[in-house]
Design a protein around this motif. Structure first.
Motif, PDB file in Angstrom:
ATOM      1  N   ARG A   1       0.833  -1.214   0.000  1.00  0.00           N
ATOM      2  CA  ARG A   1       0.000   0.000   0.000  1.00  0.00           C
ATOM      3  C   ARG A   1       0.862   1.256   0.000  1.00  0.00           C
ATOM      4  NH1 ARG A   1      -2.298  -2.927   4.066  1.00  0.00           N
ATOM      5  NH2 ARG A   1      -1.872  -1.334   5.653  1.00  0.00           N
TER       6      ARG A   1
ATOM      7  N   ALA B   1       0.871   4.138  -2.832  1.00  0.00           N
ATOM      8  CA  ALA B   1       0.593   5.521  -2.452  1.00  0.00           C
ATOM      9  C   ALA B   1       1.679   6.458  -2.960  1.00  0.00           C
ATOM     10  CB  ALA B   1       0.466   5.627  -0.931  1.00  0.00           C
TER      11      ALA B   1
ATOM     12  N   ARG C   1      -3.814   3.347   5.820  1.00  0.00           N
ATOM     13  CA  ARG C   1      -4.586   3.423   4.568  1.00  0.00           C
ATOM     14  C   ARG C   1      -5.080   2.056   4.097  1.00  0.00           C
ATOM     15  NH1 ARG C   1      -1.659   8.248   0.984  1.00  0.00           N
ATOM     16  NH2 ARG C   1      -1.309   9.659   2.740  1.00  0.00           N
TER      17      ARG C   1
END
Length: 266
Positions: A62, A66, A242
């Motif tokens: 992740r 990002a 997130r």
């Protein structure tokens, strides 16, 4: 009797457990020895290390995505470990084929298999180096990365292997100073904050490996972001950074036992 196999580089002590090979075993990989597996099983008896490894790997994915979304197309992965599914170059280059990745590790098995995996990939390479020597690492990485442009510096699940006397905070400052404005640091780190007795037991087991660990508190981990602007959601446990869906966050995220945080160099 040791279980040396054809893929083991010459000189590797197969009787001394390695953090990279323990992590490989916990993630279901096959490049580990009996000593690594025995140590991993000992850790499983005191800590939820399989979940810790899985959640840390998911955080890495992740975080890389990002950073690609933020416009980063080059990555320096410190303590990258043995290649398993979901390597940084796979994640990043699937999102943007122009991404370039340099892996850095001190473990010979990790480097050998990284080199084999990357043989046909001109936008990724592995460097056999000690992350405690930032200037050496950066100089080697310059063959592929442009340090006048933003870089994603990844220190995921590795700084706990740097003892206080080696000043992990100062090491990261030296990397930070080599990075261009707009670069990012993505970091995760073992902590005793949630399960102090279990983490102490795990640290005792790691004392008998090539890389003992130093779990650190929230404040100590956050201090590693000196000179970076911490981005949302701040410093949290790995599954809380997130998540892609609410279902990805377990009922007790603190059992991940690793903090995760990302910062941007202004």
């Amino acid at each position: 009797m040791v279980d040396r196999v054809s893929w083991a580089p010459e000189g590797v002590d197969v009787d001394l457990p390695s953090s990279a090979r323990i992590y490989d075993y916990l993630l279901g990989g096959g490049h580990n020895f009996a000593a690594d597996r025995d140590t991993a099983e000992a850790l499983i008896r005191v800590l939820p290390v399989r979940d810790m490894a899985r959640l840390n790997r998911s955080y890495l994915r992740r975080a890389v995505l990002a950073l690609v979304d933020a416009g980063v197309t080059q990555f320096l992965d410190l303590g990258s470990g043995i290649p398993t599914v979901g390597n940084v170059h796979e994640v990043a280059q699937q999102a943007d084929p122009d991404c370039r990745v340099v892996y850095v590790d001190i473990e010979p098995v990790a480097i050998k298999h990284s080199e084999l995996l990357l043989a046909d990939n001109p936008r990724a390479r592995a460097v056999h180096a000690d992350l405690r020597e930032p200037e050496v690492v950066v100089e080697a990485a310059r063959e592929l990365l442009d340090f006048t442009a933003p870089v994603g510096l990844l220190a995921v699940g590795v700084m706990q292997f740097i003892p206080d006397e080696d000043d992990p905070w100062g090491i990261l400052v030296r990397y930070r100073d080599a990075l261009a404005p707009g670069s990012y640091l993505a970091l995760s780190h073992f902590t005793p904050d949630r399960m102090p007795q279990a983490m102490a037991a795990g640290a005792d087991i790691f004392q008998h490996t090539a890389e003992p660990i130093t779990p650190r508190t929230r404040e100590q981990v956050l201090a590693m972001l000196d000179g970076f602007d911490v981005v949302e959601p701040g410093l949290v446990f790995t599954p809380e950074w997130r998540p892609e869906s609410p279902e990805d966050v377990p009922d007790d995220p603190g059992r991940a036992n690793l903090y995760a945080v990302v910062g941007r160099k202004p």
